[in-house]
Design a protein around this motif. Structure first.
Motif, PDB file in Angstrom:
ATOM      1  N   LEU A   1       1.065  -1.022   0.062  1.00 33.18           N
ATOM      2  CA  LEU A   1       0.264   0.024  -0.272  1.00 33.18           C
ATOM      3  C   LEU A   1       0.746   1.037  -0.360  1.00 33.18           C
ATOM      4  O   LEU A   1       1.713   1.494   0.847  1.00 33.18           O
ATOM      5  CB  LEU A   1      -0.852  -0.253   1.192  1.00 33.18           C
TER       6      LEU A   1
ATOM      7  N   ARG B   1       1.709   5.411  -0.970  1.00 34.10           N
ATOM      8  CA  ARG B   1       0.816   7.283  -0.534  1.00 34.10           C
ATOM      9  C   ARG B   1       0.586   7.366  -2.620  1.00 34.10           C
ATOM     10  O   ARG B   1       1.911   7.507  -3.093  1.00 34.10           O
ATOM     11  CB  ARG B   1       1.732   7.906   0.018  1.00 34.10           C
TER      12      ARG B   1
ATOM     13  N   ASP C   1      -8.789   8.834   1.534  1.00 31.65           N
ATOM     14  CA  ASP C   1      -9.071   9.168   3.080  1.00 31.65           C
ATOM     15  C   ASP C   1     -10.373   9.301   3.259  1.00 31.65           C
ATOM     16  O   ASP C   1     -11.101   9.781   2.386  1.00 31.65           O
ATOM     17  CB  ASP C   1      -7.830   9.986   3.408  1.00 31.65           C
TER      18      ASP C   1
ATOM     19  N   GLU D   1      -5.577  12.638   0.202  1.00 29.13           N
ATOM     20  CA  GLU D   1      -5.138  12.074   0.618  1.00 29.13           C
ATOM     21  C   GLU D   1      -5.862  10.950   0.036  1.00 29.13           C
ATOM     22  O   GLU D   1      -5.712   9.703  -0.009  1.00 29.13           O
ATOM     23  CB  GLU D   1      -4.853  11.243   2.004  1.00 29.13           C
TER      24      GLU D   1
ATOM     25  N   TYR E   1      -4.031   6.978  -2.174  1.00 26.99           N
ATOM     26  CA  TYR E   1      -3.432   5.663  -1.598  1.00 26.99           C
ATOM     27  C   TYR E   1      -3.706   4.566  -3.155  1.00 26.99           C
ATOM     28  O   TYR E   1      -4.923   4.351  -3.549  1.00 26.99           O
ATOM     29  CB  TYR E   1      -3.654   5.275  -0.774  1.00 26.99           C
ATOM     30  N   THR E   2      -2.510   3.878  -3.105  1.00 26.11           N
ATOM     31  CA  THR E   2      -2.797   2.755  -4.484  1.00 26.11           C
ATOM     32  C   THR E   2      -2.018   1.596  -3.291  1.00 26.11           C
ATOM     33  O   THR E   2      -1.229   1.304  -2.483  1.00 26.11           O
ATOM     34  CB  THR E   2      -1.704   2.866  -5.399  1.00 26.11           C
TER      35      THR E   2
ATOM     36  N   HIS F   1       6.390   7.435  -4.874  1.00 22.06           N
ATOM     37  CA  HIS F   1       4.875   6.478  -4.221  1.00 22.06           C
ATOM     38  C   HIS F   1       5.779   5.765  -3.297  1.00 22.06           C
ATOM     39  O   HIS F   1       5.472   4.243  -3.249  1.00 22.06           O
ATOM     40  CB  HIS F   1       3.779   5.665  -5.323  1.00 22.06           C
TER      41      HIS F   1
ATOM     42  N   VAL G   1       2.664   3.252   2.475  1.00 26.15           N
ATOM     43  CA  VAL G   1       2.352   4.072   3.962  1.00 26.15           C
ATOM     44  C   VAL G   1       3.136   3.209   5.527  1.00 26.15           C
ATOM     45  O   VAL G   1       3.378   2.306   5.073  1.00 26.15           O
ATOM     46  CB  VAL G   1       0.938   3.255   3.682  1.00 26.15           C
TER      47      VAL G   1
ATOM     48  N   ASP H   1       1.807   8.873   9.554  1.00 22.10           N
ATOM     49  CA  ASP H   1       1.573   6.969   8.567  1.00 22.10           C
ATOM     50  C   ASP H   1       1.622   6.247   9.399  1.00 22.10           C
ATOM     51  O   ASP H   1       0.643   5.379  10.187  1.00 22.10           O
ATOM     52  CB  ASP H   1       2.312   6.776   7.740  1.00 22.10           C
TER      53      ASP H   1
END
Length: 705
Positions: free
Chosen positions: A267, A269, A366, A372, A374-375, A398, A401, A412
Motif C-alpha cells: 500500500l 501513497r 482517506d 490523501e 493511496y494505491t 510513491h 505507507v 503515518d
C-alpha cells in the motif's frame, strides 16, 4: 476413580469463567479494589482451582499435570513457593492490578478450553512442508538478522512458547524455527548454540550463505524479509537441500530468465499510474511500461546500499552522472550496531542491478481527507536486493505507507503501525525432486483492516480475487477469506513454455544413482527452467484455478469450495487457531499433495472433509451429527438470516468438553450465546438443559449453533 477425568475440566472452565467475570466488572467500570481484598480474591480463586482439580487424588497423572499447568498459567500473579491452599498468606500474591488479574484469568480460561497458550507474539503459521523444505508465514516484528558478519543474535529461550512470551520487541525467526522444529538444520542450530557458549565464539565462522555452516547458524532459512514485512519465508530442512534452494533465491540468479518468482502487495501513497512511455534519467535509472503487458510498469534502477545509514540509494539518478566513478563506492558498517535485519549474502558494496514490476490493483482515498490518496500495488521482484521494493517505490514518487525511512510522513505511524508490505506468493522448485511449488500467504488481518478504514474508489478491471486471512467487507472485490481446509503450499505443473536452463543435478544425485540415461535427475532436463512471466491478471495456470487458490473474477477459483457446503468442527477450529500457538500445525506430508485432476461434478451428499494427520486428537468431527429440527426463521420472510459468528468447539485437551468460539471477535465462553438459555428442570433440580425461546428447541447437551 469415581468421576471421569473430563468432569473436573468442565467444572474448572465454569469456575474460571465465573471468577474472571467478577474481576472484569472492576476493569469495565474503572473501579479499584483494596489491594488486600484483591489479594484475597486471587488466593481464593487459586484455592478453588486447586480444590476442583484435586491433584492429590490422581490415578493416571492427568490431575497433577493439570495443576502444574495451572501454576504455570497463574505464576504471573501468584508466587507458588509461598502459596498454600490451607491459609491465606499475603506475600504469595504479587502486587498487580485488576486488569492484569483479569488478563491472566482469561488466558487461563482459554487454555482450559482449548489446550493452547496465548502468547505475546503471534506465532508464525505453517504454510506447508515437503521432505526438503519448510514454508512459513512470517508475522511482522520477526527479524532475519543473519549473514551480517556477526553471530545471529538469540534471546536464549528454551522453548518456542517461552520465546513467544519474551519481553523483547522483536524475535529472530531462525531462533523460533530452531526451537519449534526438529529437522536436520534446526537440530544443528541448537547444537551450534551450545558450541558458541562452550567455546566462546564471537564471530560468524562463514558468510557465504550456501554451506552447511551457514545453514547451521540460521536454521536453514533461505530468504530474508525486513522486520516489518510479513509473508512467505522458505527454510531448507536438510544440509543437502540448503545450497540448492539458496541458489534459487540468490540475487545474481533471480534475473528475468530464471530463479524464483516472488510477488508482493504494498500500500503506497498517492495515485499510481502505469507509465505510457519510457523515463530514463541515466543508463542506471529507467522506468517504463512492460512491453509484454501495458497494464504494469517496469522499474530498473540500480542502487548501492549504505550500511552506515542502513538505506538504499540510487547508483546514478542523473544528477551527477559524469562526475561519478562507478564501481568505487564504499560503505562502512557502524561497529556494535544491531541492525533490524542482516545483509543479503553475495551482495557487494558497489553497484547492484535491481528490477521490479508493479501493477496497480486498487485506488483509495482517506475518509476524512479527500486529497490523501493511496494505491494498492501488486509487485514482482526479479532481483532480490535489500530494501528493493521500498527503494524502488520511493524512487517513482510513491513511498510505502508507514515507511518513514523512504519518505513517508511520521504521521503515518499513527494509523499504520508498520510499513505496509506483504510477501504474498513465492514460486520455486523443490531440489532433487524437480517438483514445482507455489506458497501463498493470505493478506494478514492488520493490512486488511488498514485498507478497510480507507474509502475504496475503484478496482483494476479484471482483477482476480486474492486470498486474505479474515473477511473484509470493503475489500470483497479484491480479497476473499481463504478456505482453511485447503493447502497454502500447492504443487503445480512446470511453467508453460519453460526453457531449460537451471542445473538441477548435483554430485550427491550422481553418487546416489538418481540420474537417468539422459543425464537429468528424475528424467528432467539438466538445465535451468525459465518461468513464463506472469504478465496478465488472467494468466494463471490451470492448477491455480482448479485448486481454488486464485479466482479469475468469474468464479473459477471456487470450484473446490463449492464442493464443501458444510463446516465440521475441525474446520472451525482451524479458523479459530490459525493465529494461536502451534498446536494447529500437523505433520504435513508431501504425499498429501495430489496431482492435478479435472474437477468432478458436485456429489449429491457433500463428503466429509478429509481428516489431516494432526498432532492433537480429533474433535467434534468424530461425533455423529444429530438430526436437528427445522428452525423457524429468525428474520421476516424474504430476508436471509445472517450466519452466526459463534461455533461450538470441542476442547483439544479433553474429549467431550465443549465451549463456544466467536470467529469474528475471537472470544471464547463456556455457555452458548443468546438466544439460548440455561434452565433448571422443575421436576428434577439436578437436571440442567438448554432452551431456545425463538425456535422452542431444548437440548440436554450444549447445542450446535
Amino acid at each position: 476413580m469415581a468421576k471421569h477425568v473430563t468432569d473436573f475440566t468442565k467444572g474448572l472452565a465454569d469456575l474460571v469463567e465465573e471468577r474472571c467475570s467478577t474481576v472484569q466488572v472492576f476493569v469495565d467500570e474503572a473501579r479499584v479494589a483494596p489491594q488486600v481484598e484483591l489479594a484475597k480474591f486471587v488466593w481464593g480463586t487459586s484455592r478453588k482451582i486447586h480444590k476442583k482439580i484435586d491433584p492429590n487424588h490422581d490415578h493416571d497423572g492427568k490431575r497433577k499435570q493439570a495443576w502444574e499447568e495451572a501454576k504455570g498459567m497463574l505464576k504471573e500473579i501468584i508466587d507458588f513457593e509461598l502459596w498454600s491452599p490451607l491459609d491465606f498468606r499475603g506475600p504469595c500474591i504479587k502486587t498487580v492490578s485488576e486488569k492484569i488479574v483479569a488478563e491472566v484469568l482469561k488466558n487461563y480460561l482459554h487454555f482450559v478450553l482449548t489446550g493452547e497458550v496465548r502468547t505475546k507474539h503471534a506465532p508464525p503459521k505453517l504454510l506447508g512442508e515437503t521432505d526438503e523444505l519448510l514454508v512459513i508465514d512470517k508475522p511482522p516484528m520477526f527479524t532475519c538478522n543473519y549473514g551480517s558478519g556477526k553471530l545471529p543474535p538469540t534471546a536464549g529461550c528454551e522453548t518456542p512458547t517461552q520465546l513467544l512470551n519474551c519481553t523483547k520487541a522483536t524475535i529472530q525467526i531462525h531462533e523460533y524455527l530452531a526451537l519449534k522444529f526438529d529437522y536436520e538444520c534446526a537440530e544443528a542450530t541448537k547444537n551450534f548454540w551450545r558450541k558458541v557458549k562452550n567455546d566462546s565464539i564471537k564471530e560468524q565462522p562463514c558468510q557465504c550463505g550456501r554451506c552447511d555452516t551457514c545453514a547451521t547458524m540460521q536454521a536453514g532459512c533461505c530468504n530474508r524479509l525486513d522486520k516489518e514485512t510479513s509473508g512467505v519465508m522458505v527454510a531448507a530442512k536438510t544440509f543437502r537441500g540448503f545450497p540448492e534452494i539458496r541458489k534459487q533465491f540468490n540475487s545474481d540468479h533471480s534475473l528475468e530468465v530464471g530463479g524464483t518468482e516472488k510477488f508482493y502487495f504494498a500500500l503506497v501513497r498517492g495515485e499510481v499510474r502505469v507509465p505510457t512511455e519510457k523515463k530514463e534519467r541515466s543508463p542506471d535509472w529507467k522506468v517504463e511500461p512492460d512491453e509484454s503487458d501495458r497494464r504494469r510498469g517496469r522499474i530498473e534502477i540500480a542502487l548501492y546500499f549504505d550500511k552506515a545509514k542502513w538505506k538504499a540509494f540510487p547508483w546514478n539518478d542523473g544528477d551527477q552522472w559524469k562526475s561519478r566513478d562507478s564501481g568505487n563506492r564504499k560503505a562502512y558498517t557502524k561497529q556494535g550496531e544491531d541492525r533490524e535485519e542482516g545483509f543479503e549474502q553475495g551482495e557487494s558494496d558497489g553497484r547492484l542491478h535491481a528490477v521490479t514490476f508493479y501493477e496497480p490493483v486498487a485506488w483509495f482515498t482517506d475518509r476524512l481527507k479527500s486529497d490523501e490518496q493511496y494505491t494498492l500495488l501488486k509487485l514482482q521482484i526479479v532481483t532480490g536486493r535489500t530494501h528493493q521494493i521500498r527503494f524502488h517505490c520511493s524512487q517513482i514518487g510513491h513511498c510505502l505507507v508507514g515507511d518513514c525511512a523512504y519518505g513517508a510522513p511520521q504521521s503515518d505511524r499513527d494509523w499504520a503501525k508498520r510499513a505496509c508490505l506483504h510477501s504474498y506468493k513465492t514460486k520455486f522448485m523443490e531440489p532433487f525432486s524437480e517438483k514445482w511449488y507455489e506458497a501463498i500467504s493470505p493478506l494478514p488481518q492488520d493490512l486488511g483492516d488498514l485498507m478497510s478504514s480507507l474509502r475504496l474508489r475503484r478496482v483494476q478491471e479484471g482483477c482476480p480475487l486474492f486470498l486474505s486471512r479474515r473477511s473484509h467487507a470493503p475489500l470483497h472485490k479484491m480479497f476473499r477469506p481463504y478456505d482453511a481446509n485447503s493447502q497454502l503450499l500447492q504443487r503445480h505443473d512446470p511453467p508453460r513454455n519453460a526453457q531449460p536452463k537451471f542445473e538441477v543435478k548435483t554430485e550427491t544425485q550422481v553418487k546416489n544413482g538418481q540420474l537417468h540415461s539422459d543425464g537429468a535427475a528424475d528424467g528432467a532436463s539438466n538445465h535451468e527452467w525459465h518461468w513464463n512471466n506472469e504478465n496478465s491478471w488472467n494468466q494463471w495456470t490451470t492448477n491455480e484455478r482448479s485448486n481454488g487458490n486464485i479466482g479469475d473474477g468469474n468464479g473459477n477459483g471456487n470450484q473446490i469450495n463449492q464442493q464443501i457446503s458444510t463446516w465440521s468442527a475441525w474446520n472451525a477450529s482451524n479458523v479459530m487457531m490459525e493465529d494461536d500457538d502451534d498446536e494447529t500445525w500437523g505433520k504435513w506430508k508431501p504425499d498429501g499433495l495430489k496431482e492435478h485432476k479435472e474437477p468432478v461434478p458436485e456429489p449429491k451428499e457433500p463428503p466429509a472433509p478429509k481428516e489431516p494427520d494432526v498432532k492433537r486428537p480429533r474433535t467434534e468431527s468424530q461425533q455423529p451429527q444429530q438430526p436437528q429440527q427445522p428452525q423457524q426463521p429468525l428474520t421476516p420472510p424474504g430476508d436471509q438470516a445472517p450466519p452466526s459468528a459463534w461455533k461450538r468447539m470441542e476442547s483439544t485437551r479433553q474429549a467431550g468438553v465443549f465451549y463456544y468460539f466467536n470467529t469474528t471477535t475471537m472470544q471464547t465462553q463456556v455457555e452458548p450465546p443468546p438466544p439460548w438459555e440455561k434452565k433448571q428442570s422443575r421436576r428434577d433440580p439436578s437436571i440442567l438443559y438448554y432452551w431456545n425461546p425463538v425456535t422452542n428447541q431444548t437440548s440436554l447437551e450444549k447445542p450446535l449453533i
